[in-house]
Scaffold this active site. Structure first.
Site, short mmCIF file in Angstrom:
data_model
loop_
_atom_site.label_atom_id
_atom_site.label_comp_id
_atom_site.label_asym_id
_atom_site.label_seq_id
_atom_site.Cartn_x
_atom_site.Cartn_y
_atom_site.Cartn_z
N GLY A 194 -60.94 -19.49 13.21
CA GLY A 194 -61.13 -18.53 12.11
C GLY A 194 -61.94 -17.31 12.51
O GLY A 194 -61.69 -16.20 12.02
N ASP A 233 -59.91 -21.89 24.69
CA ASP A 233 -59.82 -22.84 23.57
C ASP A 233 -58.88 -23.97 23.97
O ASP A 233 -57.77 -23.70 24.44
CB ASP A 233 -59.31 -22.14 22.30
CG ASP A 233 -59.56 -22.98 21.05
OD1 ASP A 233 -59.29 -24.20 21.08
OD2 ASP A 233 -60.02 -22.42 20.04
N ARG A 266 -56.55 -19.29 7.42
CA ARG A 266 -57.56 -18.30 7.82
C ARG A 266 -57.42 -17.81 9.26
O ARG A 266 -57.99 -16.78 9.60
CB ARG A 266 -58.97 -18.90 7.64
CG ARG A 266 -59.24 -20.09 8.55
CD ARG A 266 -60.47 -20.87 8.13
NE ARG A 266 -60.71 -21.99 9.01
CZ ARG A 266 -60.01 -23.13 9.02
NH1 ARG A 266 -59.01 -23.28 8.16
NH2 ARG A 266 -60.28 -24.09 9.85
N LYS A 271 -53.71 -22.71 20.88
CA LYS A 271 -54.32 -21.54 20.24
C LYS A 271 -54.55 -20.42 21.24
O LYS A 271 -54.29 -19.25 20.96
CB LYS A 271 -55.67 -21.94 19.61
CG LYS A 271 -55.53 -22.80 18.38
CD LYS A 271 -56.88 -23.05 17.72
CE LYS A 271 -56.67 -23.87 16.46
NZ LYS A 271 -57.93 -24.14 15.75
N LEU A 324 -64.66 -25.21 27.11
CA LEU A 324 -65.69 -24.69 28.02
C LEU A 324 -66.91 -25.62 28.02
O LEU A 324 -67.42 -26.00 26.99
CB LEU A 324 -66.12 -23.29 27.57
CG LEU A 324 -66.99 -22.54 28.57
CD1 LEU A 324 -66.14 -22.05 29.74
CD2 LEU A 324 -67.69 -21.38 27.93
N ASP A 346 -67.19 -24.04 16.52
CA ASP A 346 -67.47 -24.52 15.18
C ASP A 346 -68.47 -25.69 15.14
O ASP A 346 -68.51 -26.42 14.16
CB ASP A 346 -66.16 -24.92 14.48
CG ASP A 346 -65.42 -26.01 15.26
OD1 ASP A 346 -65.96 -26.45 16.30
OD2 ASP A 346 -64.33 -26.41 14.84
N ASN A 347 -69.25 -25.88 16.21
CA ASN A 347 -70.28 -26.92 16.08
C ASN A 347 -71.51 -26.58 16.92
O ASN A 347 -71.43 -25.84 17.90
CB ASN A 347 -69.72 -28.30 16.43
CG ASN A 347 -69.38 -28.40 17.90
OD1 ASN A 347 -70.25 -28.62 18.73
ND2 ASN A 347 -68.12 -28.22 18.24
N CYS A 359 -65.90 -27.13 8.75
CA CYS A 359 -64.87 -26.59 7.85
C CYS A 359 -63.98 -27.72 7.34
O CYS A 359 -63.46 -27.66 6.23
CB CYS A 359 -64.02 -25.56 8.59
SG CYS A 359 -64.90 -24.02 8.91
N CYS A 419 -89.54 -22.78 24.32
CA CYS A 419 -88.10 -23.10 24.30
C CYS A 419 -87.71 -23.79 25.60
O CYS A 419 -88.01 -23.30 26.69
CB CYS A 419 -87.29 -21.82 24.11
SG CYS A 419 -85.50 -22.07 24.25
#
Ligand SMILES: [Zn+2]
Length: 264
Positions: free
Chosen positions: A46, A67, A78, A91, A115, A143-144, A200, A257
């Site tokens: 998306g 991807d 979307r 994709k 990746l 997306d994560n 999602c 960090c």
């Protein structure tokens, strides 16, 4: 950061990008910078679809798409580069096919892979046999949180700018990290503690959320690549669709960090 041959705009490109070159504060130099830019886009869902389409149309010289996923019926609502005929196909490969039709001045490389820290160098090598780290910008459209943390480690290790976006339900986030400026990284902000149970697939996503976030990401990418400016330095941009609000939160480098803390 540019270590590839410097290319100038030809007559057809001057025409193609005329409306952009006409912009206040945007000139032939900025457009030429785009042509000489090389962007890695991880995730062609998306966010990746609108980002890649806008960068391709706007005149970025090279896009490298990674991807490993295939197109599903539920993506079509979307993921704007795909149509029903593409269901079941890669994709990355379909996006490359569509982008080639949109602007053949933009060279697109597609990898149907996930990746990881391990295969990053391999993908870069396949893409360019003479160079190991010549991206001008890494765009995270995954997306994560776990994958985003991985991509952040790659960006910090390679000393490359990372433009990270996310979108779910009706909210989105965006930040551009420049680890070489000692100004913090993705891990400084989220400490690897993101909630991956909210995706999602579980929470849903409005079609406009990812279109807006992907194009906000494109806006920042074009400014960064064309004008060498980070318009959201040390800022987390927050989009809330239900109230149409866009907020900016300042963040600082976390001196402890575990990714960028000690060495920079
Ligand atoms: Zn950090």
């Amino acid at each position: 950061m540019l270590n590839q041959p410097f290319n100038t705009l030809n007559d057809q490109e001057m025409l193609r990008y005329a409306r952009q070159i006409l912009l206040d504060g945007w000139d032939i130099d900025a457009q030429t910078n785009l042509k000489n830019s090389n962007v890695l886009i991880i995730g062609m869902g998306g966010l990746g679809c609108p980002l890649a389409e806008t960068l391709c149309r706007a005149g970025v010289g090279q896009l490298v798409i990674v991807d490993d996923d295939v197109i599903d019926e539920s993506n079509l609502q979307r993921q704007s580069l795909f149509t029903p005929n593409d269901i079941g196909k890669s994709k990355a490969l379909i996006a490359k096919e569509k982008l080639n039709k949109i602007n053949d001045f933009c060279e697109v490389f597609a990898f149907q892979e996930r990746l990881t820290l391990d295969n990053y160098q391999e993908i870069v090598k396949q893409f360019n046999k003479n160079s190991l780290s010549n991206f001008n910008l890494i765009c995270d459209c995954t997306d994560n949180f776990k994958t985003r943390d991985h991509i952040n480690q790659i960006a910090v290790k390679q000393n490359l700018p990372l433009l990270s976006a996310s979108g779910i339900a009706q909210v989105g986030q965006l930040a551009l990290f420049e680890p070489y400026k000692n100004s913090g990284c993705y891990h400084c902000l989220f400490h690897g503690e993101g909630d991956d149970s909210r995706t999602c697939a579980t929470s849903g996503v409005l079609a406009s959320t990812t279109q807006i976030m992907g194009n906000l990401q494109a806006q920042v990418a074009l400014t960064f690549l064309g004008l060498n400016k980070n318009p959201i330095a040390q800022t987390l941009l927050l989009w809330q669709g239900e109230t149409l609000s866009l907020r900016k939160l300042k963040f600082k480098k976390d001196l402890n960090c575990s990714i960028c803390g000690g060495e920079l």
